[in-house]
Design an enzyme around this catalytic site. Structure first.
Site, PDB file in Angstrom:
ATOM      1  N   ASP A  93      -4.106 -13.004   3.660  1.00 51.17           N
ATOM      2  CA  ASP A  93      -5.542 -12.260   4.171  1.00 51.17           C
ATOM      3  C   ASP A  93      -6.632 -12.862   3.623  1.00 51.17           C
ATOM      4  OD1 ASP A  93      -4.593 -10.719   2.389  1.00 51.17           O
ATOM      5  OD2 ASP A  93      -4.526  -8.877   3.802  1.00 51.17           O
ATOM      6  N   HIS A 129       0.845  -1.139  -0.115  1.00 54.15           N
ATOM      7  CA  HIS A 129       0.069  -0.172  -0.089  1.00 54.15           C
ATOM      8  C   HIS A 129       0.917   1.165   0.051  1.00 54.15           C
ATOM      9  CE1 HIS A 129      -3.588  -2.309   0.422  1.00 54.15           C
ATOM     10  NE2 HIS A 129      -3.206  -2.924   1.771  1.00 54.15           N
ATOM     11  N   ASP A 153      -2.413 -10.510  -2.305  1.00 54.82           N
ATOM     12  CA  ASP A 153      -2.957  -9.986  -1.028  1.00 54.82           C
ATOM     13  C   ASP A 153      -4.448  -9.916  -1.102  1.00 54.82           C
ATOM     14  OD1 ASP A 153      -1.974  -8.772   1.693  1.00 54.82           O
ATOM     15  OD2 ASP A 153      -3.721  -7.842   0.825  1.00 54.82           O
TER      16      ASP A 153
END
Ligand code: SP5
Ligand code: ZN
Length: 361
Positions: free
Chosen positions: A299, A173, A210
């Protein structure tokens, strides 16, 4: 597989604002410790990260942003703040003018250099972020120096050209000039840039698996054609990072056609997800990449506390196997994954899927 790990991440555990509540961040030191424990228990060799080459870092982040990260905690304390985590207070809204005006106080700067309040800066954040990026750079250097001719894996040896960087804080990010999403420096971008700058590859495939869209990696390479970035993730219309990761974002200028986004609905299973993964491989195939960087988030797991995808344990083995058949020298970098009991085991399952042929002998 060779593992790169820097334990300096330990002292970084910041606060985050989650659904209006101030909590200790989901990105905890235990995440990386669990991954480290699971991998070493399986006998994987670990090397320490070497110093992060500054010239690599400055190819993926702006110099003023790096200076901000290095000085942020000092400025926070000097300006008399007592709170144990430095948070922004305001961001420039769409219709405000002067996008390059930089506030002089730390609270203003925090807004200028961040994308949200799901993470903050504490005393040891820079040290941890630098160690994570150094791990990614080291893993990429190791892969570039491994034995074997050409860019493909060495067919004479069973060992794939691959290394795994246990990066914490994560990186995907982190934008060219902004932190957020628990990320400060973009570890995957550092790995890709290391492979490019060492002339090991002239184009690198960055595959982001992800649960969240890697807005930072996309931002850094958006107008470049030496990195192909593909990401499968939860639809940003309803998931962090909200403003990036839509299917119509495909790159611009020289980079047009070198970014691919696959937003998927909440509750997506591995079966559905992996069909879209194939489309990413088809897309990347014609681009002649000489190496692959995998932004490996766990995740996507069904029990992950911040996510909604429904991957099961065995799916990580299938993912590892499929990544191996891409047959490119590969650098894995750890991204998200917040279910502490499973994160280490799921990383091991990916790696063992990837190394299956050598492990069954
Ligand atoms: C690297 C990475 O995976 N970063 C993710 C950043 C997402 N941050 C916002 C998470 C908000 C989670 N809210 C969960 C509520 C559960 N009760
Ligand atoms: Zn994530």
């Amino acid at each position: 597989m060779l593992i790169v790990y820097g334990k300096e991440h330990d002292a970084h555990h910041c606060l985050e604002l989650d659904c209006g509540e101030l909590i200790r961040s989901w990105d905890s030191p235990e995440r990386a410790q669990n991954v480290f424990n699971s991998l070493t228990r399986e006998g994987h060799a670990v090397v320490a990260a070497q110093a992060l080459p500054h010239e690599i870092l400055l190819k993926v982040h702006d110099a003023d942003y790096i200076a901000f990260l290095q000085d942020a905690w000092k400025l926070w304390v000097e300006e008399g703040h007592k709170a144990s985590a430095a948070f922004a207070l305001a961001w420039r809204a769409r219709s405000w003018n002067r996008p390059d005006r930089v506030p002089t106080c730390i609270t203003g700067k925090l807004g200028y250099y961040s994308i949200g309040v799901d993470c903050s800066i504490i005393e040891h954040t820079w040290t941890a972020a630098e160690a994570a990026a150094a791990s990614a750079a080291t893993a990429a250097s190791v892969v570039a120096k491994m034995k074997g001719h050409g860019s493909r894996s060495d067919t004479h040896s069973k060992l794939p050209r691959a290394a795994f960087a246990i990066c914490r804080p994560p990186g995907h990010h982190a934008m060219r000039n902004a932190f957020g999403g628990y990320c400060y420096l973009n570890n995957a971008a550092v790995a890709a840039q290391t492979l490019l700058s060492s002339a090991f590859a002239s184009r690198v495939f960055v595959l982001d698996v992800d649960y969240h869209h890697g807005n930072g990696t996309q931002d850094i390479f958006y107008s470049r054609s030496d990195v192909c970035y593909a990401s499968l993730h939860a639809d940003p219309a309803t998931e962090f990072p909200y403003f990036s990761g839509y299917a119509d974002e495909i790159g611009e200028g020289d980079g047009q056609g070198y970014t691919r986004n696959v937003p998927l609905p909440p509750g997506t299973t591995f079966d559905v997800w992996s069909e879209h993964l194939e489309s990413c491989f088809d897309w990347a195939k014609e681009k002649n990449c000489g190496a692959m960087v995998v932004s490996l988030g766990l995740d996507t797991y069904i029990r992950d506390p911040v996510s909604t995808f429904k991957f099961e344990k065995q799916d990580y083995s299938a993912l590892g196997k499929r990544l191996r058949t891409v047959d490119l020298p590969t650098v894995f970098v750890l991204e998200g994954g917040y279910d502490l009991p499973s994160i280490g085991e799921n990383v091991v399952t990916v790696i063992h899927g990837f190394e299956e042929d050598i492990r069954c002998k």
